[in-house]
Design an enzyme around this catalytic site. Sequence first.
Site, mmCIF file in Angstrom:
data_model
loop_
_atom_site.group_PDB
_atom_site.id
_atom_site.type_symbol
_atom_site.label_atom_id
_atom_site.label_comp_id
_atom_site.label_asym_id
_atom_site.label_seq_id
_atom_site.Cartn_x
_atom_site.Cartn_y
_atom_site.Cartn_z
ATOM 1 C CG ASN A 204 1.707 13.313 1.645
ATOM 2 O OD1 ASN A 204 0.785 12.498 1.552
ATOM 3 N ND2 ASN A 204 2.059 13.861 2.782
ATOM 4 C CG HIS A 236 3.997 8.136 3.209
ATOM 5 N ND1 HIS A 236 3.951 9.411 2.692
ATOM 6 C CD2 HIS A 236 3.285 8.198 4.367
ATOM 7 C CE1 HIS A 236 3.263 10.191 3.503
ATOM 8 N NE2 HIS A 236 2.844 9.481 4.522
ATOM 9 C CG ASN A 331 -2.302 11.004 10.227
ATOM 10 O OD1 ASN A 331 -1.369 11.665 10.655
ATOM 11 N ND2 ASN A 331 -2.933 11.317 9.118
ATOM 12 N N GLY A 380 11.778 11.709 4.011
ATOM 13 C CA GLY A 380 12.061 13.100 3.659
ATOM 14 C C GLY A 380 11.205 13.496 2.482
ATOM 15 C CB SER A 381 10.808 16.596 0.577
ATOM 16 O OG SER A 381 12.168 16.974 0.589
ATOM 17 C CG HIS A 405 4.787 13.061 10.134
ATOM 18 N ND1 HIS A 405 5.012 14.416 10.182
ATOM 19 C CD2 HIS A 405 3.888 12.868 9.142
ATOM 20 C CE1 HIS A 405 4.273 15.011 9.266
ATOM 21 N NE2 HIS A 405 3.586 14.109 8.619
ATOM 22 N N GLY A 408 7.972 17.926 6.719
ATOM 23 C CA GLY A 408 6.992 18.976 7.003
ATOM 24 C C GLY A 408 6.908 19.963 5.857
ATOM 25 C CE LYS A 481 4.448 12.316 -5.449
ATOM 26 N NZ LYS A 481 3.953 11.951 -4.124
#
Lengths: 482, 143
Positions: A204, A236, A331, A380-381, A405, A408, A481
């Site tokens: 992700n 990210h 994390n 967000g996604s 975070h 989800g 990605k």
Amino acid sequence: MKIENLVQISETEWEIPMDTRPDMRVPVRLFATRELLEQVIDDKSLEQAVNATTLPGLVGHVIVMPDMHQGYGFPIGGVAATEYPHGVISPGAIGYDINCGVRLLATSLDFESARGEMGTLATLLNKYCPSGVGKAGIIKVDLKELDHILRDGSRWALKNGYASEADLARTEESGSVEGADPARVSERARTRGREQVGSLGAGNHFIEVDVVDQIFNEEAASTMGLYQGCLTVQIHCGSRGLGHQVCTDYVQQFQNAVRKYGIDLPDRELVCAPMDSPEGQAYLGAMRAAANFAFVNRQLLAHSARRAFEETFAPRTRNWHLHQVYDIAHNMGKIETHEIDGKQMKVCVHRKGATRAFGPGSPGLPPEYQKIGQPVIIPGSMGTASWVLVGTQESMTRSFGSSCHGAGRLMSRSKAKKEVRGDELRKELEKRGIEIRAGSMPGLAEEAPSAYKDVDMVVETVSKAGIAKKVARLRPVAVIKG
Amino acid sequence: MGFEEISHTADWSVRVWAWDLPSLFAECARAMNALAGTVTGKGPRLKRTFETEAADAESLLVGFLSELVYYQEQENLAFDVFELEVKSAALTGAAVPKGQKLKVEMGGAQITSIDKAIKAVTYHNLKIEETSRGVEVVIVFDV
């Protein structure tokens, strides 16, 4: 567990009481609406939260954020604080991707004036920011140099021309966690890390170019340099194979530590050791070293993102420069001081899939953020909005200075791949004006927006609960990605 | 012997069964390759050996599978042939002995394509159990 077994405190807050299971040491506090709870009630999130309450030395509550979903051992979206130094530290409650986090960069460049160059920008970001399974990083360092990275974090990047003082000032812990001990990182972890400095990885993790779509707090947004219509970049990723190996090593070693210290746990992934034990100290040193690696990783990717922006826009405009808004971990285990039962207490806050969200006036924030609170970046996604929030005084007293975070996950990866075709998703996103550069179409399908919760609903929940405040909403225009 | 994927929200979970411990370990490795969509080339076959000691069978399994994760990431290698030997000074006589050593000789080849890498092998609710099918385990992988 059923929703009927929970105690509702408010529209956005619930409790799993201490008497739910005899081995619980503290209650669980959930920040969620009924609708968000219903989405996870059939997975193991709540059971894992209850399991987390059995860690020795816990104080307050185990907190769970509205983007919660089941993980392994500790739920994603979980926060747990243990008394320092006699309480435990649990590698599994921090996660394999130590210091996975998000960096937000912004420019004053207006999207409308840059729209025609988004394809070029996406291609250059994809070219300069290595991504994908096992891909090597921007630089390869020898083991001696890697030790400098592990010990100094972003200070190494500054010394080597990959960062500015301003970048460090706007990074959690200034990008350099004190107490990092490279000697506690195994040779195997270092071998995995030395070729991956400055790489996104897969899963992700992503780089996303966004437009500031809506501003909710003018003062905070302008302090961060965020203006309606301007371009931003989110990065990210985390500590790559090095962090994974550190966690693997210590979860394995702590299997013996729990026997040695007589700690009984319901799940072996939660293994832990007292912070003041040799085992606990060793993990703290290694975990902080991995965290420093992750800060450098995101710093190098930011450096490459700036290169892509410069090549795309410098020939046409002078205002292409990307300044750092903030870099946060989601994390991590951090030694912090919090008010618990009216007393100031030093604790180790484990955050796994939860973001530090310090309120105004908190120590460690740069001077310009002292008044508004710490920026909290919520990706967000893919293809949906992301958010910039700020921490509040309430987050300090109610959630150990933490917030959510992300959106989800809602759907398993295999189900997402069955329901969504990567190539069709790509076409659909491109039709909506989002440039996509992805190494793997099945990987893209796994990250489909339908596999995630509604990020707006998650943000609305933390906002209503008072543990973060909305600043700006971002809309994606390019996604890179692995 | 066999395996089946179990739904997991964020990561991968797989149930694996076999007639004894060595065959279970080998089947877990094959399940990992299948989940990751690993394809190896027709080039030269390569051999590696791995030895470990642990207090229990579950720790041996995590150690063994973590070794495969390392080879995949560092040397771009995947293995499909396994000769496993479990040595123990104190076998309980059950299919799942305690306090043991593992020695594995692995045969494999360079990976030519992979859909998605497994990043770590977890201990989440990990328990090797005797069932009517022999021995069985559910493993959760971090991806």
